[in-house]
Design a protein around this motif. Structure first.
Motif, PDB file in Angstrom:
ATOM      1  N   GLY A   1      -1.015  -8.831  -4.829  1.00 26.24           N
ATOM      2  CA  GLY A   1      -0.180 -10.013  -4.629  1.00 26.24           C
ATOM      3  C   GLY A   1       0.067 -10.767  -5.910  1.00 26.24           C
ATOM      4  O   GLY A   1      -0.605 -10.553  -6.912  1.00 26.24           O
TER       5      GLY A   1
ATOM      6  N   GLY B   1       0.222 -14.102  -8.450  1.00 27.38           N
ATOM      7  CA  GLY B   1      -0.642 -15.245  -8.706  1.00 27.38           C
ATOM      8  C   GLY B   1      -2.038 -14.872  -9.160  1.00 27.38           C
ATOM      9  O   GLY B   1      -2.273 -13.758  -9.637  1.00 27.38           O
TER      10      GLY B   1
ATOM     11  N   CYS C   1      -5.942  -4.409  -6.616  1.00 26.89           N
ATOM     12  CA  CYS C   1      -5.335  -5.285  -7.625  1.00 26.89           C
ATOM     13  C   CYS C   1      -5.768  -6.739  -7.451  1.00 26.89           C
ATOM     14  O   CYS C   1      -6.899  -7.062  -7.786  1.00 26.89           O
ATOM     15  CB  CYS C   1      -3.826  -5.104  -7.631  1.00 26.89           C
ATOM     16  N   LEU C   2      -4.942  -7.620  -6.876  1.00 20.80           N
ATOM     17  CA  LEU C   2      -5.390  -8.994  -6.659  1.00 20.80           C
ATOM     18  C   LEU C   2      -6.681  -8.974  -5.845  1.00 20.80           C
ATOM     19  O   LEU C   2      -7.582  -9.799  -6.051  1.00 20.80           O
ATOM     20  CB  LEU C   2      -4.309  -9.791  -5.916  1.00 20.80           C
TER      21      LEU C   2
ATOM     22  N   TYR D   1       0.273  -2.540 -11.821  1.00 23.69           N
ATOM     23  CA  TYR D   1       1.153  -3.713 -11.708  1.00 23.69           C
ATOM     24  C   TYR D   1       0.269  -4.937 -11.893  1.00 23.69           C
ATOM     25  O   TYR D   1      -0.147  -5.556 -10.921  1.00 23.69           O
ATOM     26  CB  TYR D   1       1.776  -3.793 -10.311  1.00 23.69           C
TER      27      TYR D   1
ATOM     28  N   SER E   1      -0.932  -8.449 -14.577  1.00 25.17           N
ATOM     29  CA  SER E   1      -0.898  -9.263 -15.792  1.00 25.17           C
ATOM     30  C   SER E   1      -2.282  -9.778 -16.087  1.00 25.17           C
ATOM     31  O   SER E   1      -2.585 -10.176 -17.196  1.00 25.17           O
ATOM     32  CB  SER E   1      -0.010 -10.490 -15.580  1.00 25.17           C
ATOM     33  N   LEU E   2      -3.111  -9.825 -15.028  1.00 25.11           N
ATOM     34  CA  LEU E   2      -4.468 -10.345 -15.153  1.00 25.11           C
ATOM     35  C   LEU E   2      -5.433  -9.178 -15.047  1.00 25.11           C
ATOM     36  O   LEU E   2      -5.065  -8.116 -14.528  1.00 25.11           O
ATOM     37  CB  LEU E   2      -4.744 -11.340 -14.018  1.00 25.11           C
TER      38      LEU E   2
ATOM     39  N   HIS F   1      -2.629   0.633  -8.370  1.00 26.28           N
ATOM     40  CA  HIS F   1      -1.971   0.732  -7.056  1.00 26.28           C
ATOM     41  C   HIS F   1      -1.996   2.174  -6.548  1.00 26.28           C
ATOM     42  O   HIS F   1      -1.101   2.963  -6.867  1.00 26.28           O
ATOM     43  CB  HIS F   1      -0.531   0.204  -7.154  1.00 26.28           C
TER      44      HIS F   1
ATOM     45  N   TYR G   1       6.049  -9.285 -11.112  1.00 32.37           N
ATOM     46  CA  TYR G   1       5.942  -8.040 -11.898  1.00 32.37           C
ATOM     47  C   TYR G   1       7.275  -7.740 -12.598  1.00 32.37           C
ATOM     48  O   TYR G   1       7.336  -6.993 -13.559  1.00 32.37           O
ATOM     49  CB  TYR G   1       5.575  -6.847 -11.009  1.00 32.37           C
TER      50      TYR G   1
HETATM   51  N1  LIG Z   1      -0.467  -6.363  -8.201  1.00 34.27           N
HETATM   52  C1  LIG Z   1      -1.321  -7.382  -8.139  1.00 34.27           C
HETATM   53  O1  LIG Z   1      -2.040  -7.582  -7.172  1.00 34.27           O
HETATM   54  C2  LIG Z   1      -1.281  -8.357  -9.271  1.00 34.27           C
HETATM   55  C3  LIG Z   1      -2.420  -9.325  -9.293  1.00 34.27           C
HETATM   56  C4  LIG Z   1      -2.219 -10.467 -10.266  1.00 34.27           C
HETATM   57  N2  LIG Z   1      -1.195 -11.348  -9.792  1.00 34.27           N
HETATM   58  C5  LIG Z   1      -1.853  -9.921 -11.633  1.00 34.27           C
HETATM   59  O2  LIG Z   1      -0.727 -10.006 -12.033  1.00 34.27           O
HETATM   60  O3  LIG Z   1      -2.681  -9.371 -12.288  1.00 34.27           O
END
Ligand SMILES: NC(=O)CC[C@H](N)C(=O)O
Ligand SMILES: C=C(O[C@@H]1C=C(C(=O)O)C=C[C@H]1O)C(=O)O
Length: 786
Positions: A69, A71, A103-104, A156, A158-159, A203, A514
C-alpha cells in the motif's frame, strides 16, 4: 509469477487478505486463488473494521496476508488496524495467527518489533532485482525453497526496513536481501523468531516476479505446521464479516431477467468498400446539428467504424456529478421530431430520473436500461460488435468519484482549475442510438442496422443510397480543409510543468505513490468549424480510436491510440472476453528512430519498462475483480507498436468476465475507470495527489474533464469498446468564452501528459508531454504553433 505445484489442502481453508488501498491486492488474491481454488478469501480494507472486530474474527482464519500500500507503516491513516494483527496473541486465550506481509506489510512487521523504516536513496518501482540469501540457514528460511537459485523479483517501494545491530536485539531474522547500485544492500524478507510471522519487501504477485507460487506454498507449510502445533482449530469457518466498505464491487445488475418482448434488429449487409466519412454526405447528416457520433478505426489494431445516424427516437442521456448533498439526476432528452434532431433551437423533451447512490446509481441505471433493451439475439449478425446502444463519453471525474473521492464541486458555477472541463458540462454524455451504419474495415463489409420497429424502409433506403453512391466516380483525392485565419494556442508553462514533475517525485520518494501520470491542458482558439478540424486531425494523425462526437453542447475530436477496455458479445456457453491495452512508453519518430526495431532499442530501457509493468500489474488487479477465477492473463507484455507520429510500448491484458457472479461488461468499465494509465499506481492515492498538483490555488482541485476519461460504445447485443480519451481536443460549448470574445472562435482543450517515476527527469517529462500534445496540435493546426 510462475505457477508451481499447488500445496496439499486437506480441508477448505479460510484466508484474510488485508488491503491498504493498493492497486495490486487482487493480484495477490489471484495468486492465492490459483493455489487454493476452493477457499474463502476475505478481502478487507485496513480501516473497514474495528480492532475489537478484528480480534474476534482473527481466530477463524487459517492465515492472514497483509498486502502492500501507499504511505508509511507508522502513519495510522496509511496502515489502519494492521498493527493489531502483530499484537494478536498477547492476551489470555489468544493464539497468534500465521501472517505473510507484503511490502507495506513487511515494513509494518519490522516497525512493530523494533526495526526502523527509512527512505531508500532511490525508490524502486516496477524494477526487477535478484534475491540474495544470507549464508546462515535457519528453519525460518524454509520460506524460500532451499538449494534453488534465488528468484528475480519485482519491487515497488520507496521505503525499506532496517534491523538494528546486533540483529539479535529484536525478534526478527533476515531471510533475504538484494543489492542495487543506488541503494546497496536492501532487506527483502524477514521472519519472526518465535511467532508465525513472515514477510517480503517485494511483490510476489507481479507478472514479472519469479517464485511467487512457491513462496505462498512454503508459507502455507509453515503456517499449517504452526496451526497443528498450537492446536489452533482452523476448521471453524463460520466467519461473518460485515465490513463498512467492500473491496470487491457488487454486480450492477440486480437480476438477469430477460426483457419481456425483445426488440428485433433490422439489418442489411453490403459487401463494399466505403470510407465511413463519406457516409455523412450520403445520409445527409449535418455535422453541426446537436447530435453526431462517428467512431472510426483508422489504424491497426482498430477494425470497426461506427456511424450513429440521428433519429427522432434517439435519446441523449446526461448526468453531471452534483456538489455534495445535492440530488443525483440523470437527464434523458428525446429530440422527438426531425426538426429537433437537426436544429439546436428546437428544444428536446426532457425526462429526469433521480438516483439514490451517486455515481454507482448512475452505472446501475445504465446497466438496467441496457438489459431492458436487449434485442432478440437470434436476429442480426453475430460478428458485428455494435447493433445499436450507447455511444458517448464518461469524464475522468466519473472515475474519480467512483473511487470515493469528493470532487469538491461547489453550487456556485465556476470553471474548475486545471482547464479540463466546464462548469456545467456533463460527466456522462451518451446517445442511445437506434440507427447505425457499421463498417468492417478489414473485410469491406457494411451493416445498416435499426432497432426501431418496422424500420426496414429506412434500412433499404440507406442501402440504396450507399449502392448508388458507389456507382458514382470517387471524388478526386481528399482535400484537407483549410484552417481559418485566427489561431491562438496557449501551451502549459514549461517551468510550472517541470516543477510539478519534481513535486510528483517528492511524493514518490515518500512512498505515497509508485507512479504518477501528470498532465496539463493546452487551449486552442480557432474559428474553423469542428468538422473541418476533425477532418484535418484524422488525416494527419490516423488512429485506431479516431472519433467525432457532437453530444449537445460538447464536441470531442479524438485520435486516441489506447484501448481502455473492450468486451466481446457473450456467445452460447462462452464467457465474454474483456481486454485492456495499456500504453506506457512513448518515443517520437525521427531520423534516428524510424523503425519498430529502432524504437525497441529506445523503449526497452528501465524507465519505460518499469512504467509499463506498473500499469500491467494494476490492470491485472482491476480485471481480476470482475473476471472468472484464473482467467486473467497477459498475452502481450510490452510490445512496440507504430503510430503515425510515435512509437509506443503496449501491453495486452485479458480476462473472462465472471457472468456467473452477475458481472456484465459495464462492471468491467466501471471498475477500471479512471484508467490506470492516466493515474498511476496505487490508483486512489495517486488520483488524490494529482488533483492537488494539477489544480491551482487553495481548495480548488484540478479537473481533467473529458480528457483522461473514456469514450466508446456499449451495444445492446452485448459487446463494448472504449478508448482512453487522449490525443483529443474537446470543446465545451464555449460557455467559458468571455462575451466580448465570442466572435473569436471556439476554444478547444487538449490535455497531454505522461507517467512520472523516480527515473524521470523534469525536462524529459516536459518534452514527452509536448510530443504527445504535438501529435494532436500539429494534426489540427499544423507546425509552427507549439
Ligand atoms: N508497495 C508497497 O507496499 C509500498 C510500501 C511503501 N509505501 C513504500 O513505498 O515503500
Ligand atoms: C497522458 C497521456 O498518455 C498516457 C501516458 C503514456 C506514457 O506515459 O507513455 C502513454 C499513453 C497514455 O496512457 C497523453 O497522451 O496525454
Amino acid at each position: 509469477m510462475t505457477t508451481d505445484h499447488p500445496p496439499a489442502t486437506p480441508h477448505p481453508i479460510s484466508i484474510l487478505l488485508l488491503d491498504s488501498y493498493d492497486s495490486y491486492t487482487f493480484n495477490l488474491h489471484a495468486l492465492l486463488r490459483s493455489l487454493f481454488p476452493h477457499t474463502d478469501i476475505h478481502v478487507l480494507h485496513n480501516d473497514s473494521i474495528s480492532p475489537s472486530e478484528l480480534r474476534k474474527f482473527l481466530p477463524t482464519f487459517d492465515f492472514v496476508v497483509v498486502g502492500p500500500g501507499p504511505g508509511h507503516p507508522g502513519v495510522k491513516g496509511d496502515i489502519g488496524i494492521i498493527p493489531e494483527v502483530w499484537g494478536f496473541g498477547g492476551r489470555q486465550g489468544e493464539v497468534p495467527v500465521p501472517v505473510l506481509g507484503v511490502c507495506l506489510g513487511m515494513q509494518s512487521l519490522c516497525l512493530h518489533f523494533g526495526g526502523a523504516v527509512m527512505r531508500l536513496h532511490t525508490p524502486k518501482h516496477g524494477q526487477i532485482s535478484r534475491l540474495e540469501y544470507p549464508p546462515a540457514t535457519t528453519t525460518t528460511s524454509l520460506l524460500f525453497t532451499p538449494h534453488t537459485s534465488p528468484p528475480n523479483v519485482v519491487r515497488y517501494h520507496s521505503l525499506h526496513a532496517i534491523l538494528p545491530h546486533p540483529p539479535s536485539s529484536i525478534p526478527l531474522t533476515p531471510l533475504a536481501y538484494t543489492s542495487d547500485p543506488e541503494n546497496g544492500r536492501v532487506l527483502m524478507a524477514v521472519a519472526h523468531h518465535s511467532l508465525p510471522f513472515y514477510a517480503v519487501q517485494y511483490h510476489p504477485e507481479s507478472i514479472s516476479s519469479e517464485g511467487g507460487a512457491s513462496l505462498i506454498s512454503n508459507f502455507w507449510d509453515l503456517a499449517r505446521g504452526w496451526n497443528t502445533d498450537t492446536g489452533r482449530d482452523a476448521g471453524v469457518k463460520s466467519v461473518v464479516i460485515e465490513a463498512k466498505t467492500e473491496v470487491k464491487p457488487r454486480p450492477l445488475l440486480l437480476s438477469s431477467s430477460p426483457p419481456p418482448a425483445p426488440r428485433r434488429v433490422t439489418v442489411r449487409k453490403l459487401q463494399t468498400h466505403i470510407c465511413p466519412l463519406s457516409l455523412i454526405p450520403i445520409l445527409g447528416i449535418d455535422t453541426a446539428a446537436p447530435y453526431t457520433a462517428l467512431l472510426e478505426s483508422l489504424a491497426t489494431p482498430g477494425r470497426w467504424s461506427i456511424l450513429a445516424v440521428p433519429s427522432s427516437r434517439m435519446e441523449h442521456i446526461t448526468y453531471r456529478i452534483p456538489p455534495p448533498s445535492s440530488p443525483h439526476v440523470i437527464s434523458i432528452a428525446h429530440p422527438g421530431t426531425a426538426e429537433a434532431v437537426a436544429r439546436p433551437a428546437v428544444p428536446d423533451t426532457v425526462q429526469e430520473v433521480q438516483v439514490d447512490d451517486g455515481v454507482e446509481g448512475v452505472h446501475k441505471y445504465l446497466a438496467h436500461l441496457m438489459q431492458a433493451r436487449k434485442p432478440d439475439l437470434t436476429q442480426g449478425y453475430e460478428e458485428v460488435p455494435f447493433c445499436g446502444g450507447l455511444v458517448g463519453y464518461m469524464t475522468y471525474e466519473m472515475g474519480v468519484a467512483g473511487l470515493g473521492i469528493d470532487l469538491l464541486r461547489s453550487e456556485k458555477a465556476e470553471a474548475p482549475a486545471g482547464g479540463g472541463g466546464a462548469d456545467d458540462a456533463p460527466d456522462v454524455n451518451m446517445l442511445f442510438v437506434e440507427r447505425s451504419v457499421v463498417v468492417d474495415t478489414l473485410t469491406n463489409t457494411v451493416y445498416i442496422q435499426s432497432l426501431c420497429e418496422d424500420d426496414a424502409g429506412w434500412v433499404d433506403d440507406v442501402a440504396a443510397k450507399i449502392i448508388q453512391a458507389q456507382s458514382q466516380p470517387p471524388p478526386s483525392s481528399p482535400t484537407v480543409p483549410k484552417l481559418g485565419r485566427r489561431v491562438e494556442v496557449k501551451t502549459p508553462n514549461k517551468a510550472k510543468y517541470e516543477a510539478d514533475v519534481r513535486t510528483a517525485q517528492e511524493f514518490l520518494a515518500a512512498g505515497e505513490s509508485y507512479e504518477l501520470c501528470l498532465t496539463a491542458q493546452t487551449s486552442l482558439r480557432t474559428s474553423t468549424p469542428a468538422w473541418s478540424l476533425y477532418q484535418r486531425l484524422r488525416q494527419t494523425n490516423p488512429a485506431p480510436y479516431a472519433a467525432y462526437l457532437k453530444l449537445g453542447e460538447v464536441t470531442v475530436l479524438s485520435s486516441s491510440p489506447e484501448r481502455a477496455v473492450s468486451w466481446t458479445r457473450p456467445r452460447d456457453g462462452q464467457r465474454s472476453v474483456v481486454e485492456l491495452r495499456p500504453i506506457k512508453g512513448t518515443v517520437r519518430k525521427s531520423s534516428s528512430v524510424e523503425t519498430i526495431e529502432d524504437a525497441q532499442i529506445v523503449l526497452r530501457n528501465p524507465k519505460d519498462l518499469a512504467e509499463n509493468l506498473m500499469i500491467v500489474d494494476l490492470i491485472r488487479h482491476d480485471l481480476t475483480l470482475v473476471s472468472a477465477p484464473s482467467t486473467v492473463h497477459v498475452p502481450h507484455l510490452m510490445r512496440v507498436e507504430e503510430y503515425s507520429h510515435l512509437f509506443q510500448l503496449v501491453s495486452v491484458v485479458r480476462g473472462e468476465l465472471d457472468g456467473d457472479s452477475g458481472y456484465v461488461g459495464w462492471d468491467a468499465l466501471r471498475g477500471m475507470v479512471p484508467a490506470g494509465s492516466m493515474t498511476g499506481a496505487p490508483k486512489k492515492r495517486s488520483v488524490e495527489i494529482l488533483r492537488e498538483l494539477e489544480g491551482e490555488g487553495k481548495g480548488r482541485k484540478g479537473e481533467r474533464g473529458v480528457y483522461s476519461g473514456v469514450m466508446g460504445y456499449w451495444s445492446v447485443c452485448g459487446a463494448g469498446d472504449w478508448s482512453v480519451v487522449i490525443r483529443t481536443a474537446v470543446n465545451y460549448g464555449n460557455r467559458r468564452v468571455r462575451p466580448e470574445d465570442e466572435d473569436e472562435g471556439d476554444v478547444w482543450w487538449i490535455g497531454a501528459g505522461g507517467a512520472v517515476t523516480a527515473l524521470s527527469t523534469p525536462e524529459g517529462e516536459e518534452e514527452e508531454m509536448r510530443v504527445k500534445l504535438g501529435s494532436v496540435l500539429r494534426g489540427i493546426v499544423g507546425d509552427g504553433c507549439m
